[in-house]
Design an enzyme around this catalytic site. Sequence first.
Site, PDB file in Angstrom:
ATOM      1  N   HIS A 246       0.823  -1.205   0.000  1.00  0.00           N
ATOM      2  CA  HIS A 246       0.000   0.000   0.000  1.00  0.00           C
ATOM      3  C   HIS A 246       0.860   1.260   0.000  1.00  0.00           C
ATOM      4  CE1 HIS A 246      -2.747   2.884   2.281  1.00  0.00           C
ATOM      5  NE2 HIS A 246      -3.409   2.620   1.164  1.00  0.00           N
TER       6      HIS A 246
ATOM      7  N   HIS B  54      -0.564  10.730  -2.456  1.00  0.00           N
ATOM      8  CA  HIS B  54      -1.891  10.350  -1.959  1.00  0.00           C
ATOM      9  C   HIS B  54      -2.862  11.512  -1.802  1.00  0.00           C
ATOM     10  CE1 HIS B  54      -4.943   9.507   1.113  1.00  0.00           C
ATOM     11  NE2 HIS B  54      -4.999   8.344   0.514  1.00  0.00           N
TER      12      HIS B  54
ATOM     13  N   ASP C  11      -1.194   5.986  -5.693  1.00  0.00           N
ATOM     14  CA  ASP C  11      -2.249   7.000  -5.874  1.00  0.00           C
ATOM     15  C   ASP C  11      -1.782   8.034  -6.891  1.00  0.00           C
ATOM     16  OD1 ASP C  11      -3.876   6.118  -3.438  1.00  0.00           O
ATOM     17  OD2 ASP C  11      -1.910   6.526  -2.557  1.00  0.00           O
TER      18      ASP C  11
ATOM     19  N   GLU D  96       0.380  -0.797  -4.663  1.00  0.00           N
ATOM     20  CA  GLU D  96      -0.756   0.103  -4.857  1.00  0.00           C
ATOM     21  C   GLU D  96      -0.194   1.508  -4.824  1.00  0.00           C
ATOM     22  OE1 GLU D  96      -4.060   2.763  -3.299  1.00  0.00           O
ATOM     23  OE2 GLU D  96      -2.063   2.426  -2.505  1.00  0.00           O
TER      24      GLU D  96
ATOM     25  N   GLU E 295      -4.524   3.686  -8.326  1.00  0.00           N
ATOM     26  CA  GLU E 295      -5.738   4.317  -7.813  1.00  0.00           C
ATOM     27  C   GLU E 295      -5.834   5.730  -8.374  1.00  0.00           C
ATOM     28  OE1 GLU E 295      -6.242   4.614  -3.509  1.00  0.00           O
ATOM     29  OE2 GLU E 295      -7.926   5.982  -3.847  1.00  0.00           O
TER      30      GLU E 295
HETATM   31  O1  G3P Z   1      -6.458   1.489  -2.806  1.00  0.00           O
HETATM   32  C1  G3P Z   1      -6.620   1.173  -1.460  1.00  0.00           C
HETATM   33  C2  G3P Z   1      -6.442   2.368  -0.580  1.00  0.00           C
HETATM   34  O2  G3P Z   1      -5.271   3.024  -0.935  1.00  0.00           O
HETATM   35  C3  G3P Z   1      -7.585   3.319  -0.633  1.00  0.00           C
HETATM   36  O3  G3P Z   1      -7.501   4.348   0.279  1.00  0.00           O
HETATM   37  O4  G3P Z   1      -6.944   6.576   1.082  1.00  0.00           O
HETATM   38  O5  G3P Z   1      -5.226   4.803   1.222  1.00  0.00           O
HETATM   39  O6  G3P Z   1      -5.830   5.769  -0.982  1.00  0.00           O
HETATM   40  P1  G3P Z   1      -6.315   5.416   0.401  1.00  0.00           P
HETATM   41 MG    MG Z   2      -4.712   4.482  -2.344  1.00  0.00          MG
END
Ligand code: G3P
Ligand code: MG
Length: 246
Positions: A9, A51, A38, A36, A111
Amino acid sequence: MSNTKVFAHRGASGYAPENTLEAFALAIRQGADGIELDVQLSSDGIPVVIHDETIDRVTDKTGYVKDYTLQELKELTVLKDRFPAYNQSKIPTLKEVLEAVKPSGIQVNIELKTGIYWYPDIEKKVAEIVEETGMKDRIVYSSFNHYSVQRLKEIVPDAETAYLYSDVILNVGGYAKETNVDGLHPAVYHVKMADFLKEYKKSGLKVRVWTVNEETDMKELIEVGITAVITNYPDVAVRVRKESEN
Ligand code: G3P
Ligand code: MG
């Protein structure tokens, strides 16, 4: 042998500044199957990996990502106080991340951060970069903005996609299938409520749960054969998965 994949993450963000090349490299070294990340857009329209909509939390400057050019963003250092061992980390572009992780063969969950600002053409710009890097088959797109997921699908009809959600949605599996989306990305607290874990599993969709940082949760999800756990501690999830095979 467990089929559950470990996705890092924002990279191995428990150990290195989130969403940086260093955090992604560390995730690979720790044995993650995927990362993952952003994506937001700079003021000059470049997909950058960060993020928040602002730079306030992870740099020593303030303001919106969308108001800084890429060159200005590149002058900043990410989370150097929280992770002193990494005091030179920069905000990477999506292209830089994909090129850096490509040789490892890992999957990438992109994401689209379009829940607060729906950056013009972000889906098209991201899809073009993925195409350029030749990594299309290793990408899963997700977003809390489900219209954004659909827009991405219009551009790349065979892309693998998933709906992110942080509230409980009625018949989410049926809704995803009706709208031709391949996966569900629920928050870890949902899968502890009622029978939602069973319901999501039963949907037959890919289910990747975030953010799974507790060993007990990792163990439970690995044992039920969830598609993936998305965690800040990929090394821990890899170990828990190994232990559950013994
Ligand atoms: O994609 C999973 C997670 O990253 C979603 O929430 O706020 O950490 O981007 P966030
Ligand atoms: Mg995320």
